[in-house]
Design an enzyme around this catalytic site. Sequence first.
Site, PDB file in Angstrom:
ATOM      1  N   ASP A 198       5.628   5.860   3.738  1.00 51.07           N
ATOM      2  CA  ASP A 198       5.094   4.864   2.802  1.00 51.07           C
ATOM      3  C   ASP A 198       3.579   4.808   3.021  1.00 51.07           C
ATOM      4  O   ASP A 198       3.037   5.452   3.918  1.00 51.07           O
ATOM      5  CB  ASP A 198       5.764   3.498   2.982  1.00 51.07           C
ATOM      6  CG  ASP A 198       5.639   2.654   1.710  1.00 51.07           C
ATOM      7  OD1 ASP A 198       4.793   2.979   0.847  1.00 51.07           O
ATOM      8  OD2 ASP A 198       6.380   1.668   1.563  1.00 51.07           O
TER       9      ASP A 198
HETATM   10  C1  BGC Z   1       5.028   0.550  -1.354  1.00 56.54           C
HETATM   11  C2  BGC Z   1       5.807   1.699  -1.955  1.00 56.54           C
HETATM   12  C3  BGC Z   1       4.968   2.370  -3.016  1.00 56.54           C
HETATM   13  C4  BGC Z   1       3.690   2.855  -2.366  1.00 56.54           C
HETATM   14  C5  BGC Z   1       2.785   3.625  -3.291  1.00 56.54           C
HETATM   15  C6  BGC Z   1       3.656   0.979  -0.886  1.00 56.54           C
HETATM   16  O1  BGC Z   1       2.871  -0.103  -0.515  1.00 56.54           O
HETATM   17  O2  BGC Z   1       5.759  -0.002  -0.295  1.00 56.54           O
HETATM   18  O3  BGC Z   1       7.028   1.249  -2.470  1.00 56.54           O
HETATM   19  O4  BGC Z   1       5.683   3.380  -3.619  1.00 56.54           O
HETATM   20  O5  BGC Z   1       2.982   1.733  -1.868  1.00 56.54           O
HETATM   21  O6  BGC Z   1       2.167   2.818  -4.203  1.00 56.54           O
END
Ligand code: BGC
Length: 753
Positions: A285
Amino acid sequence: MINKVIKIAVSIALPLCFMGCASSNDTKKENEVIEKRVETLLRKMTLEEKLGQMNQITSYANIEDLSNLIKKGEVGSILNETDPVRINALQRVAMEESRLGIPIIMARDVIHGFKTIFPIPLGQAASFNPDLVEEGARIAAIEASSVGIRWTFAPMIDIGRDPRWGRIAEGFGEDTYLTTVMGVASIKGYQGDSLNSPTSIAACAKHFVGYGAAEGGRDYNSTSIPERLLRNVFLPPFEAAAKAGSATFMTSFNDNDGVPSTGNAFILKDVLRKEWKYEGFVVSDWASVSEMIAHGFASDETEAALKAINAGVDMEMVSGTFFREAPQLIKTGQIKEETIDNAVRYILRIKFMLGLFDNPYVDEKAPSTFYAPSHLVAAKQAAIESVILLKNEKNTLPISADVKTVAVVGPMANAAYEQMGTWVFDGEKEQTQTPLKAIRELAGNNIQVIYAPGLTHSRDNNAATIAQAANAATKADVIVAFVGEESILSGEAHCLANLDLQGGQSQLISALSKTGKPMVTVVMAGRPLTIEREIEQSDAVLYSFHPGTMGGAALADLLWGKAVPSGKTPMTFPKAVGQIPVYYSHNNTGRPAQRSEVLLNEIPIEAGQTSLGCTSFYLDAGFDPLYPFGYGLSYTTFQYGNVKLSAKELKETDTLVAEFDLANTGKYTGTEIAQLYVQDKSASVTRPVKELKRFMRIELKPGEKKTVCFELPISELTFWNIDMKQVVEPGDFNLWIATDSQSGTPVTFKVID
Ligand code: BGC
């Protein structure tokens, strides 16, 4: 009366679809070609180029800087670039100016629509309609791929049992089976029939795993999920996603039992790769690799990269530690080059499968697919099916043709941006149909619409404008009050400790109810809210999780009976925050609540220590929630009866057929979502009081009756037992077929050896 038997087997038998669903010779050949191309390319790559493939960066304004990195082979993926002209330009640099011409995979959070915004996933879950979820994802893929995005970070298939957690909006609710079915549907929609099609985008099963169990519902917080619970409740949607061919997986931010997912070899290697034989790639993530330092799981970026790569993360989102730190870790032998090669294989394979090497560019001049009429029709239907009728007294709904004046009140009545919900990077409020707009259109010259918002937004607290709205509403035959939450109050990092209506919205409902006029409350929110009092004060209540672009049109149709509500709660609605976590599929305890307990206001003074009943309940909130999982009314009524099982004793290899009658006993054609629950009465470990195993949408005309049956292979009653083995244990089971998780009378059957 019509009396038919419909046989529907809604099975989640999991086809292994990774390298092409069909086992046809063509697919096999294609796969062999891809494998050869991957190996040939890999052999030519330097270590830096390999680490470049494992590096995902976020897009930034200066295209020269971006191009330089790409030229040097330092970037495998870019997220958040949405301009097709820039996407093509960057892709051209990758294809023509980098040494090996490896295309970039462009990524974006396309979660509940790209331009045409669908209801938030929690709302889509309320439809219990996987076809609708698949169609929504397909449309999102068509729109997003038209600008060159070929990878979305969806579906979020985290089980969420805590409405304080803002991301509850982004998932399919509290139930493992419902989330599994919806997750698979969504992957099918994004990825289409073949990843290779230009309108297919790679899905990403996230967040692996346990993220939704954040302590206290506070985002990013630690989780404490023991292995059995992990396997019984949290892992099944991910296993199904892997088997359905989700091209990618994303690790979650949380540390479970002390181990951040991004450094958790047990889930990434033992479970995902070895047990499930997963062949897509795993992305971290956002900065979750370097955040292992803040977790206290790595002392610096070098150790963070070491732990993440060795645990099985293939691509790092934005924190860049793999690229910077891995060379020295390989030199010292702490990371094997073979580990890097495998990660790169996984990534290249998906790029080949997406057809990016052969067809890297998007047609900048193609006619726009945004807001195509068919997309709007689908978004409206999704919004209709995601609305839940919680209460309808005195037949307040649908609004009668005799109503000549309607007061439209509340801060959500004309909040084009807010009704789109969380994750609307690309949604446009100018394209959104609000309830006010749709009601005005529907009313035409026949109905007078008095618009008195009362409050400007959901946190507004202006007593004077509340009074004005209540006063204006006295002139109407019926009041429709639109309350709820602004979009920003749910979603990532947007958690709440208090789930009452924000601002002066409760006062607004009270003031409106004092007018004595028939009152409908429509709640538009990102989560279940604690609205017991407001429900009591309203004659009818529709709950619409943020419904997206076409929400207003859908709600107007429902209010005036052009459509009939059919949604069911995808998670339990608590009466009070203090009851959380409250979910239907809990264990029984040794002292289950009897519902005859003495509650706070009934306790005699100086009552004896044991006089209240020694069972599991709250003195001030009892045991039951405000609404159970699976609950929702219709304008018509349904009657269940005559549940019959094909056998009373079955083996693990058998399939149980459960037949029942469903009759429409009311005055409208309506759709009922019939639900089948099972309880394993006694096992080597305690089992939940009920588990959803099947559901079905059944449409009936007034007076119509159908005999319907569910098919349930006994092998789907497996769970992880005392020896941590996935088995069906012989013994007695209860089975309910009912309108929600709290209704119905069980029938029994036995599983024998
Ligand atoms: C979130 C993800 C997301 C990623 C990209 C993160 O902060 O937890 O679910 O896909 O950002 O934007």
